[in-house]
Design a protein around this motif. Structure first.
Motif, short mmCIF file in Angstrom:
data_model
loop_
_atom_site.label_atom_id
_atom_site.label_comp_id
_atom_site.label_asym_id
_atom_site.label_seq_id
_atom_site.Cartn_x
_atom_site.Cartn_y
_atom_site.Cartn_z
N SER A 194 0.85 -1.21 0.00
CA SER A 194 0.00 0.00 0.00
C SER A 194 0.87 1.25 0.00
O SER A 194 0.58 2.23 -0.70
N LYS A 231 2.33 1.62 -3.46
CA LYS A 231 1.30 2.11 -4.38
C LYS A 231 1.10 3.61 -4.21
O LYS A 231 1.04 4.36 -5.20
N ASP A 253 -5.68 -12.01 -1.39
CA ASP A 253 -6.50 -11.32 -2.40
C ASP A 253 -6.18 -9.82 -2.45
O ASP A 253 -6.09 -9.24 -3.53
N GLU A 254 -6.00 -9.20 -1.27
CA GLU A 254 -5.66 -7.79 -1.24
C GLU A 254 -4.28 -7.56 -1.85
O GLU A 254 -4.06 -6.58 -2.57
N ARG A 314 -2.82 -9.42 -4.13
CA ARG A 314 -2.97 -9.62 -5.58
C ARG A 314 -3.47 -8.32 -6.23
O ARG A 314 -2.96 -7.89 -7.26
N THR A 315 -4.45 -7.69 -5.61
CA THR A 315 -5.00 -6.43 -6.13
C THR A 315 -3.96 -5.32 -6.09
O THR A 315 -3.82 -4.56 -7.06
N LEU A 316 -3.23 -5.21 -5.00
CA LEU A 316 -2.20 -4.17 -4.88
C LEU A 316 -1.10 -4.36 -5.92
O LEU A 316 -0.64 -3.38 -6.54
N LYS A 328 -1.38 -5.78 -8.85
CA LYS A 328 -1.94 -5.39 -10.15
C LYS A 328 -2.06 -3.87 -10.25
O LYS A 328 -1.73 -3.28 -11.30
N ASP A 329 -2.49 -3.21 -9.18
CA ASP A 329 -2.60 -1.75 -9.18
C ASP A 329 -1.23 -1.10 -9.41
O ASP A 329 -1.11 -0.16 -10.20
N ASP A 377 -0.21 -1.55 -12.99
CA ASP A 377 -1.00 -0.66 -13.87
C ASP A 377 -0.52 0.79 -13.77
O ASP A 377 -0.40 1.49 -14.78
#
Length: 194
Positions: free
Chosen positions: A81, A84, A120-121, A123-125, A127-128, A131
């Protein structure tokens, strides 16, 4: 794995192959003396005693239900986080916690998600972050092309990021060079009139 026939860039599988050499910690559930491999000796393996091994070996052991994998310290929600946020607020590329952050995270999430808290969190981070960095890389390339620059500085990019953009970038620079040479050819003074 095989080496790409195109020598201008590496295939993603080739970058992943390099990432698989990263060292991770496993908690084995078996006993074994040291294992002698080309890359070095690993072990001894004793139940519940952490041991460092290459990522490829950790994944192999995990797939055979012979260990649990301790995720790298950076593979957690708090660190990712923060990365990011830093990547979002910085104009420059932020240094990632691993030069193979995407590949290591993907391999571990695909093969050992049960060993990773908040998988899961995470994995999302991941990918973010990918991106955000990819969009920033495209913007940088657009700015470079609009200024007709012939080179750029790419600090803190990972091998996968560089290789994802390399085919387009080299092709674009080649086309820019061709266009510049044609413009110079047509604007050069004609010496035959003197």
């Amino acid at each position: 794995t095989h080496w790409s026939q195109n020598t201008n860039h590496m295939e993603p599988s080739e970058v992943e192959f390099l990432a698989e050499k990263e060292i991770v910690t496993v908690i084995p559930n078996f006993s074994e003396n040291k294992i002698a491999l080309i890359s070095g000796d690993y072990g001894p393996f004793n139940p519940s005693m952490p041991v460092e091994v290459p990522l490829w070996l950790a994944v192999n052991l995990k797939q055979r239900q012979r260990c649990h994998i301790q995720p790298p310290q950076w593979l957690n929600v708090a660190v990712l986080s923060e990365k990011k946020h830093a990547e979002t607020t910085s104009e420059l590329f932020v240094e990632m916690p691993s030069k193979y952050y995407l590949e290591v995270a993907t391999l571990l999430l695909n093969n050992a998600a049960d060993d990773i808290s908040q998988a899961d969190e995470i994995r999302t981070l991941i990918k973010d972050i990918w991106d955000i960095r990819t969009a920033k890389l495209r913007r940088s390339m657009d700015q470079m092309m609009s200024k007709q620059a012939t080179h750029g500085k790419v600090d803190n990019l990972t091998l996968m990021e560089i290789n994802s953009i390399r085919p387009f970038l080299t092709s674009s620079l080649e086309q820019l060079h061709i266009l510049k040479s044609h413009v110079e050819e047509y604007t050069a003074p004609d010496d035959s009139t003197f």
